[in-house]
Design a protein around this motif. Structure first.
Motif, PDB file in Angstrom:
ATOM      1  N   ALA A  47       0.819  -1.229   0.007  1.00  0.00           N
ATOM      2  CA  ALA A  47       0.001   0.252  -0.130  1.00  0.00           C
ATOM      3  C   ALA A  47       0.654   1.248  -0.198  1.00  0.00           C
ATOM      4  O   ALA A  47       2.066   1.207   0.707  1.00  0.00           O
ATOM      5  CB  ALA A  47      -0.967   0.070   1.228  1.00  0.00           C
ATOM      6  N   TRP A  48       0.193   2.142  -0.668  1.00  0.00           N
ATOM      7  CA  TRP A  48       1.313   3.452  -0.870  1.00  0.00           C
ATOM      8  C   TRP A  48       0.163   4.622  -0.089  1.00  0.00           C
ATOM      9  O   TRP A  48      -1.084   4.646  -0.538  1.00  0.00           O
ATOM     10  CB  TRP A  48       1.211   4.080  -2.191  1.00  0.00           C
ATOM     11  N   ILE A  49       0.623   4.902   1.242  1.00  0.00           N
ATOM     12  CA  ILE A  49      -0.263   5.948   2.077  1.00  0.00           C
ATOM     13  C   ILE A  49       0.259   7.255   2.326  1.00  0.00           C
ATOM     14  O   ILE A  49       1.307   7.083   3.006  1.00  0.00           O
ATOM     15  CB  ILE A  49      -0.652   5.165   3.362  1.00  0.00           C
ATOM     16  N   GLY A  50       0.009   8.226   1.648  1.00  0.00           N
ATOM     17  CA  GLY A  50       0.453   9.491   1.733  1.00  0.00           C
ATOM     18  C   GLY A  50       1.997   9.717   1.425  1.00  0.00           C
ATOM     19  O   GLY A  50       2.715  10.365   2.132  1.00  0.00           O
ATOM     20  N   GLY A  51       2.382   8.827   0.604  1.00  0.00           N
ATOM     21  CA  GLY A  51       3.685   8.848   0.278  1.00  0.00           C
ATOM     22  C   GLY A  51       4.589   7.640   1.038  1.00  0.00           C
ATOM     23  O   GLY A  51       5.602   7.317   0.624  1.00  0.00           O
ATOM     24  N   GLY A  52       3.989   7.066   1.850  1.00  0.00           N
ATOM     25  CA  GLY A  52       4.719   6.092   2.622  1.00  0.00           C
ATOM     26  C   GLY A  52       4.314   4.528   2.094  1.00  0.00           C
ATOM     27  O   GLY A  52       3.116   4.584   1.705  1.00  0.00           O
ATOM     28  N   ARG A  53       5.208   3.840   2.049  1.00  0.00           N
ATOM     29  CA  ARG A  53       5.101   2.540   1.451  1.00  0.00           C
ATOM     30  C   ARG A  53       4.831   1.353   2.433  1.00  0.00           C
ATOM     31  O   ARG A  53       5.858   1.279   3.442  1.00  0.00           O
ATOM     32  CB  ARG A  53       6.171   2.192   0.634  1.00  0.00           C
ATOM     33  N   ASN A  54       3.884   0.433   2.232  1.00  0.00           N
ATOM     34  CA  ASN A  54       3.979  -0.429   3.505  1.00  0.00           C
ATOM     35  C   ASN A  54       3.678  -1.748   2.588  1.00  0.00           C
ATOM     36  O   ASN A  54       3.015  -1.754   1.530  1.00  0.00           O
ATOM     37  CB  ASN A  54       2.594  -0.086   4.164  1.00  0.00           C
ATOM     38  N   TYR A  55       4.165  -2.984   3.097  1.00  0.00           N
ATOM     39  CA  TYR A  55       4.403  -4.224   2.383  1.00  0.00           C
ATOM     40  C   TYR A  55       3.843  -5.315   3.258  1.00  0.00           C
ATOM     41  O   TYR A  55       4.098  -5.358   4.633  1.00  0.00           O
ATOM     42  CB  TYR A  55       5.763  -4.545   2.104  1.00  0.00           C
ATOM     43  N   ASP A  56       3.444  -6.285   2.732  1.00  0.00           N
ATOM     44  CA  ASP A  56       3.326  -7.685   3.318  1.00  0.00           C
ATOM     45  C   ASP A  56       4.747  -7.905   3.823  1.00  0.00           C
ATOM     46  O   ASP A  56       5.507  -7.855   2.922  1.00  0.00           O
ATOM     47  CB  ASP A  56       2.598  -8.596   2.472  1.00  0.00           C
ATOM     48  N   THR A  57       4.916  -8.301   5.077  1.00  0.00           N
ATOM     49  CA  THR A  57       6.182  -8.810   5.543  1.00  0.00           C
ATOM     50  C   THR A  57       6.880  -9.715   4.677  1.00  0.00           C
ATOM     51  O   THR A  57       8.149  -9.567   4.516  1.00  0.00           O
ATOM     52  CB  THR A  57       6.099  -9.037   6.925  1.00  0.00           C
ATOM     53  N   SER A  58       6.251 -10.616   4.215  1.00  0.00           N
ATOM     54  CA  SER A  58       6.702 -11.724   3.363  1.00  0.00           C
ATOM     55  C   SER A  58       7.319 -11.320   1.920  1.00  0.00           C
ATOM     56  O   SER A  58       8.191 -12.095   1.430  1.00  0.00           O
ATOM     57  CB  SER A  58       5.760 -12.982   3.261  1.00  0.00           C
ATOM     58  N   LEU A  59       6.818 -10.088   1.635  1.00  0.00           N
ATOM     59  CA  LEU A  59       7.440  -9.843   0.268  1.00  0.00           C
ATOM     60  C   LEU A  59       8.283  -8.259   0.301  1.00  0.00           C
ATOM     61  O   LEU A  59       8.926  -7.995  -0.539  1.00  0.00           O
ATOM     62  CB  LEU A  59       5.925  -9.148  -0.599  1.00  0.00           C
ATOM     63  N   LYS A  60       8.478  -7.759   1.452  1.00  0.00           N
ATOM     64  CA  LYS A  60       9.333  -6.659   1.488  1.00  0.00           C
ATOM     65  C   LYS A  60      10.646  -6.924   1.085  1.00  0.00           C
ATOM     66  O   LYS A  60      11.176  -8.048   1.606  1.00  0.00           O
ATOM     67  CB  LYS A  60       9.201  -6.165   2.945  1.00  0.00           C
ATOM     68  N   GLY A  61      11.129  -6.137   0.365  1.00  0.00           N
ATOM     69  CA  GLY A  61      12.597  -6.540  -0.099  1.00  0.00           C
ATOM     70  C   GLY A  61      12.443  -7.069  -1.669  1.00  0.00           C
ATOM     71  O   GLY A  61      13.504  -6.743  -2.237  1.00  0.00           O
ATOM     72  N   ARG A  62      11.394  -7.584  -2.125  1.00  0.00           N
ATOM     73  CA  ARG A  62      11.439  -8.041  -3.530  1.00  0.00           C
ATOM     74  C   ARG A  62      10.513  -7.134  -4.217  1.00  0.00           C
ATOM     75  O   ARG A  62      10.563  -7.145  -5.396  1.00  0.00           O
ATOM     76  CB  ARG A  62      10.890  -9.442  -3.421  1.00  0.00           C
ATOM     77  N   PHE A  63       9.355  -6.508  -3.804  1.00  0.00           N
ATOM     78  CA  PHE A  63       8.545  -5.700  -4.326  1.00  0.00           C
ATOM     79  C   PHE A  63       8.484  -4.344  -3.947  1.00  0.00           C
ATOM     80  O   PHE A  63       8.633  -3.991  -2.881  1.00  0.00           O
ATOM     81  CB  PHE A  63       6.945  -6.254  -3.841  1.00  0.00           C
ATOM     82  N   THR A  64       8.288  -3.510  -5.016  1.00  0.00           N
ATOM     83  CA  THR A  64       8.304  -1.929  -4.544  1.00  0.00           C
ATOM     84  C   THR A  64       6.966  -1.370  -5.469  1.00  0.00           C
ATOM     85  O   THR A  64       6.781  -1.587  -6.539  1.00  0.00           O
ATOM     86  CB  THR A  64       9.486  -1.432  -5.074  1.00  0.00           C
ATOM     87  N   ILE A  65       6.391  -0.697  -4.510  1.00  0.00           N
ATOM     88  CA  ILE A  65       5.103   0.260  -4.803  1.00  0.00           C
ATOM     89  C   ILE A  65       5.477   1.528  -5.190  1.00  0.00           C
ATOM     90  O   ILE A  65       6.358   2.067  -4.460  1.00  0.00           O
ATOM     91  CB  ILE A  65       3.936   0.076  -3.719  1.00  0.00           C
ATOM     92  N   SER A  66       5.011   2.066  -6.021  1.00  0.00           N
ATOM     93  CA  SER A  66       5.362   3.812  -6.518  1.00  0.00           C
ATOM     94  C   SER A  66       4.130   4.170  -7.227  1.00  0.00           C
ATOM     95  O   SER A  66       3.218   3.441  -7.683  1.00  0.00           O
ATOM     96  CB  SER A  66       6.762   3.556  -7.669  1.00  0.00           C
ATOM     97  N   ARG A  67       4.376   5.335  -7.769  1.00  0.00           N
ATOM     98  CA  ARG A  67       3.390   6.194  -8.316  1.00  0.00           C
ATOM     99  C   ARG A  67       4.095   7.066  -9.052  1.00  0.00           C
ATOM    100  O   ARG A  67       5.086   7.563  -8.956  1.00  0.00           O
ATOM    101  CB  ARG A  67       2.691   6.852  -7.290  1.00  0.00           C
ATOM    102  N   ASP A  68       3.504   7.548 -10.485  1.00  0.00           N
ATOM    103  CA  ASP A  68       3.965   8.756 -11.178  1.00  0.00           C
ATOM    104  C   ASP A  68       3.524   9.934 -10.412  1.00  0.00           C
ATOM    105  O   ASP A  68       2.554  10.099  -9.763  1.00  0.00           O
ATOM    106  CB  ASP A  68       3.488   8.611 -12.657  1.00  0.00           C
ATOM    107  N   SER A  69       4.268  10.986 -10.853  1.00  0.00           N
ATOM    108  CA  SER A  69       4.114  12.265 -10.506  1.00  0.00           C
ATOM    109  C   SER A  69       2.747  12.999 -10.436  1.00  0.00           C
ATOM    110  O   SER A  69       2.155  13.890  -9.979  1.00  0.00           O
ATOM    111  CB  SER A  69       5.247  13.437 -10.936  1.00  0.00           C
ATOM    112  N   ALA A  70       2.032  12.446 -11.812  1.00  0.00           N
ATOM    113  CA  ALA A  70       0.758  12.927 -11.955  1.00  0.00           C
ATOM    114  C   ALA A  70      -0.136  12.245 -11.068  1.00  0.00           C
ATOM    115  O   ALA A  70      -1.405  12.628 -11.164  1.00  0.00           O
ATOM    116  CB  ALA A  70       0.294  12.807 -13.435  1.00  0.00           C
ATOM    117  N   LYS A  71       0.026  11.264 -10.211  1.00  0.00           N
ATOM    118  CA  LYS A  71      -0.620  10.622  -9.505  1.00  0.00           C
ATOM    119  C   LYS A  71      -2.212   9.807 -10.232  1.00  0.00           C
ATOM    120  O   LYS A  71      -2.779   9.709  -9.669  1.00  0.00           O
ATOM    121  CB  LYS A  71      -1.450  11.349  -8.572  1.00  0.00           C
TER     122      LYS A  71
END
Length: 123
Positions: A47-71
């Protein structure tokens, strides 16, 4: 807001893949990715929440969530893929509650969903 996820496909174990989710009719301030494997329920990925990234703990490190500047487009970069990552991946937005992990990691929290994109990882 309408969401459309794309970028899935067939890859081999160890490969990388980047999923995209395009929004029309609105912007994405906060959003999430879920996935659903055959025979399983839809589970939280990130999840991307207000610029902060949150991951399922089993996936953290392999997956990255992001967003473009236009949102209007959000992404899920997946590295070192494993066969157990095989699933339909969904983007979601317009969550009611982002205050806790219990809230934002729950599918019923979100009102808008993309149609899903299939990722198949072969061994």
């Amino acid at each position: 807001v309408q969401l459309q996820a794309f970028g899935g496909g067939l890859v081999q174990a160890g490969d990388s893949l980047k999923l995209s989710c395009a929004a029309s009719g609105g912007i994405l301030d906060s959003f999430a990715w879920f996935r659903q494997s055959p025979g399983k329920g839809r589970e939280f990925v990130a999840a991307w929440i207000g610029g902060g990234r949150n991951y399922d703990t089993s996936l953290k490190g392999r997956f990255t969530i992001s967003r473009d500047s236009a949102k209007t487009t959000v992404y899920l970069q997946m590295n070192s893929l494993k066969p157990e990552d095989t699933a339909v991946y969904y983007c979601a937005s317009n969550g009611r509650d982002y205050a806790s992990a219990r809230a934002y990691s729950t599918r019923v929290n979100y009102n808008y969903w993309g149609q899903g994109t299939l990722v198949t990882v072969s061994s």
